[in-house]
Design an enzyme around this catalytic site. Structure first.
Site, PDB file in Angstrom:
ATOM      1  CG  HIS A  73      -9.314 -47.342 -15.492  1.00 19.53           C
ATOM      2  ND1 HIS A  73      -8.214 -48.128 -15.774  1.00 19.53           N
ATOM      3  CD2 HIS A  73      -9.321 -46.375 -16.439  1.00 19.53           C
ATOM      4  CE1 HIS A  73      -7.613 -47.669 -16.848  1.00 19.53           C
ATOM      5  NE2 HIS A  73      -8.249 -46.614 -17.265  1.00 19.53           N
ATOM      6  CB  SER A 117      -5.306 -45.865 -19.092  1.00 18.24           C
ATOM      7  OG  SER A 117      -6.246 -46.779 -19.588  1.00 18.24           O
ATOM      8  CG  ASP A 172      -8.715 -50.707 -13.774  1.00 15.53           C
ATOM      9  OD1 ASP A 172      -9.630 -50.601 -14.603  1.00 15.53           O
ATOM     10  OD2 ASP A 172      -7.672 -50.023 -13.821  1.00 15.53           O
TER      11      ASP A 172
END
Length: 726
Positions: free
Chosen positions: A698, A578, A663
């Site tokens: 995600h 991330s 995501d």
């Protein structure tokens, strides 16, 4: 501490479980060359102009809307994008095919260390003991409770394995039991976009209520009347949590009353109940500011009153106790201080200091009990737990006995108790839950994570290093390796980092990484600026116009490990996800020669384009973290480090890049575009792989066994680079 940080923490993919492979002499390493038939993405230039500056993006066409992704009938652009992602997946599968036996071995090792049939430590609330069970061979948890004592019959509230049948992804969140123990509200996400549908189950009959509320943050908060509950909905496009609704049991949700709308697009909002059960609390938060409204939980039909007027830059948390509120705040206190105020006079001018600001101690959070106040603090980069007796000056700190560790307060729902529950772990100590008697100062070990297969912490060595960064700042590194390792500059090493949102990567234990450390790897955590390891200033010095400190800190940590003969560039690997994936992209643009391989998980790499698109989830709420590129000074600074915009014609390390098609935090097209541009421009023959999970978002897979498969692939990628085949 700050609710917005808690919220953002949920959006952050930061798996401290990731680590790397094993040690072989250089002669045993085989040359790794990318297969010749790598997918070549079509280039179709889009001219993006801002502040008189033009950027040419040849892969902008990869961006799909949510409507396109979810449509039953795919349009031509969608077909084209999906075909490209699938081609990349096929290429990755071919490139990794020779590691299939190694992947399976790692997967079996991971399973072999984990007690697959297990249950959590029970906690008591409102007459019931609550706990979660996992059963061998099953992906999902089983939520249970027992009335009165743990010797009584088990009541299965929900078996998520049964609920998940027929779904490739299934996530339950936010379980909330009504005050009379008869109902449980919870959220369900079946797409991995963190858009939860709230449902309610009658625990007396075992039947589901007809109430179904889509597009929420998950779960709901009950008022004390057992029939009114509050929930938070999201903007369907940006996924910003922006509205609070009141629902009456028995009514159609379409009749639910909107009681608050957060109109500032840089803020999120939510609702919870105070630990005392006396107040319903609406919070609104941005990176820099908090705002609260409160309502007596016995009067759910009433009007929420603001705790204190909204003030930009004022951060605080509140907790109710008897006839007052405690406030943890940054008001004239960068490292935060503790205040209190009467329940009837909550505006800021009435706040009275309880614990002053300290330059060397960061006050992170508090836990309130009838007779005690417990503080979570951070000093010299380590967490501390401070126990203070209510109404007196008596206090003490818990002694943890190790140099590098992590200690957290866990489930402390009982207000009228002298027992404090906390969780302790270190790089060598498996996660351990204790009950601590605040009167007698005795602790009872409730559970230690069981590591099967003969794990012995005495077989491992840990160190805490301090690295001098380019500007003279000392940056900590926590490391673990197998005893007997020689510091001869020939040890494969994984350096993990994150460095954003004030999130601190703690030196915690993971049985997963033993598959790597046991093969001779050093595992290191770089506690770089952008987190809060060394206090609030540590975060301030790694965001906005100081963001580059995060990247240079990490490379300085890498260089230190090389200079001190822990490893060498040919055997140094880096991993991050991330915002940590942004870190990966930035460090290799700056100094690619430091690393042999990179694993970038769901990487946030197209910074400018994403932060200019306010329709994308999380964008507006993060202007105070990264900057708003509509302002030229922010645009110029972000442009100078954005990984996608700074890809160059040079040699890059071997790379594995992962993403999720659904995501909502880091859109799939960021890593996809990045890989396409890297493949077009890089001058080496090193491996570059993109793996897109077409069913997930995600956080990856929802089932625990599939998650272990994903970890095995990451590990096998790096082990293969080391020439390790078993």
């Amino acid at each position: 501490m700050n609710p917005i940080f808690r919220f953002l923490a949920l959006t952050i993919f930061m798996t401290l479980t990731a680590i790397l492979p094993s040690c072989k002499e250089e002669e045993s390493k085989r040359e790794i060359i990318a297969l010749p038939d790598a997918p070549i993405a079509e280039k179709k230039d889009s001219i993006l102009t801002m502040h008189g500056h033009q950027r040419v993006d040849p892969y902008f066409w990869m961006r799909l809307t949510d409507e396109q992704k979810l449509a039953k009938e795919a349009d031509e652009q969608t077909k084209k994008v999906v075909a490209y992602l699938e081609a990349e997946n096929e290429y990755t599968e071919r490139s990794m095919a020779h590691t299939s036996d190694l992947q399976e071995k790692i997967y079996e090792e991971i399973l072999g260390r984990i007690k697959q049939t297990d249950e959590s430590v029970p906690y008591k609330k409102n007459g019931y003991w609550y706990y979660t069970r996992n059963e061998e061979g099953k992906d999902y948890p089983i939520y249970c409770r027992k009335k009165g004592t743990m010797e009584n019959a088990e009541e299965v509230m929900m078996d998520v394995n049964e609920m998940a049948v027929g779904y490739s992804y299934y996530q339950v969140s936010g379980l909330s039991v009504s005050p009379d123990n008869s109902m449980v509200a919870f959220g369900v996400d079946t797409l991995s976009r963190r858009q939860y549908t709230v449902m309610i189950k009658n625990l007396n009959t075992g039947l589901m209520e007809p109430t179904i509320i889509p597009n929420t943050t998950g779960g709901a908060t009950w008022a004390n009347d057992n029939k009114t509950l509050f929930y938070t909905k999201k903007d369907p496009k940006t996924l910003r949590s922006n509205t609070i609704y009141r629902h009456e049991m028995g009514n159609d949700p379409i009749q639910d009353e909107l009681i608050f709308e957060e109109k500032d697009e840089t803020f999120y909002t939510g609702i919870y109940k105070s630990k005392s059960e006396q107040y319903l609390i609406i919070w609104s938060g941005s990176t820099l500011t908090n705002y609260y409204q409160i309502l007596n939980a016995n009067n759910p039909g009433g009007r929420f009153m603001e705790f204190s007027p909204r003030e930009r830059g004022l951060e605080y948390d509140i907790e109710h106790f008897e006839d007052k509120f405690y406030i943890v705040t940054n008001w004239d206190a960068q490292n935060f201080r503790l205040m209190e105020t009467a329940a009837g006079k909550t505006h800021k001018e009435n706040w009275v200091e309880v614990i002053p600001h300290r330059k060397d101690v960061f006050l992170q959070d508090i836990e309130v009990f009838k007779n005690y106040l417990v503080l979570e603090e951070r000093k010299n980069g380590l967490r501390q737990v401070r126990v203070m007796e209510q109404g007196s000056d008596k206090e003490h700190y818990l002694d943890f006995g190790e140099e590098a560790y992590a200690a957290y307060l866990t489930t402390n729902v009982d207000f009228n108790t002298n027992i404090l529950r906390y969780y302790y772990t270190s790089l060598t100590t498996p996660g351990t839950t204790y009950d601590y008697n605040m009167d007698t100062r005795e602790k009872i070990l409730l559970k230690r994570q069981e590591v099967l297969g003969g794990y012995d912490p005495e077989d491992y060595q840990t160190e805490r290093l301090m690295v001098k960064a380019a500007d003279g700042t000392l940056v900590p590194i926590s490391i673990i390796y197998k005893k007997g390792l020689k510091k001869n500059g020939k040890n494969p090493t994984l350096l993990y980092g994150y460095g954003s949102y004030g999130a601190t990567m703690e030196p915690t234990f993971s049985s997963l990484r033993l598959s790597l450390v046991d093969r001779g790897f050093i595992y290191a955590i770089a506690h770089i600026r952008g987190g809060q390891t060394m206090g609030r200033q540590w975060y301030e010095d790694g965001k906005m116009f100081k963001k580059k400190n995060t990247f240079t800190d990490f490379n300085d940590c890498a260089r230190h490990l090389i200079n001190e003969k822990y490893t060498r560039p040919e055997q140094l690997y880096a991993m991050g996800g991330s915002a940590g994936g942004l870190l990966m992209g930035a460090i290799i643009n700056l100094e690619p020669e430091l690393y042999n391989g990179i694993v970038a998980q769901v990487p946030f790499v197209d910074v400018i384009s994403t932060m200019l698109d306010e329709s994308i989830p999380l964008t507006t709420g993060e202007f105070d973290e990264w900057g708003n590129p509509k302002n030229k000074d922010s645009y110029d600074y972000m442009l100078s480090y954005s990984p996608y915009d700074n890809v160059q014609a040079m040699d890059y390390p071997h790379m594995l890049v992962t993403t999720g098609y659904h995501d909502s935090q880091v859109q799939y097209w960021e890593p996809a575009k990045w890989v396409a541009k890297l493949r077009d421009m890089k001058t080496d023959n090193n491996r570059l792989l993109l793996k897109t999970e077409m069913e997930f978002g995600h956080g990856g897979a929802s089932g625990r066994y599939q998650q272990y498969r994903e970890i095995a692939i990451d590990y096998a990628f790096i082990l293969d680079l080391e020439g390790i085949t078993e």
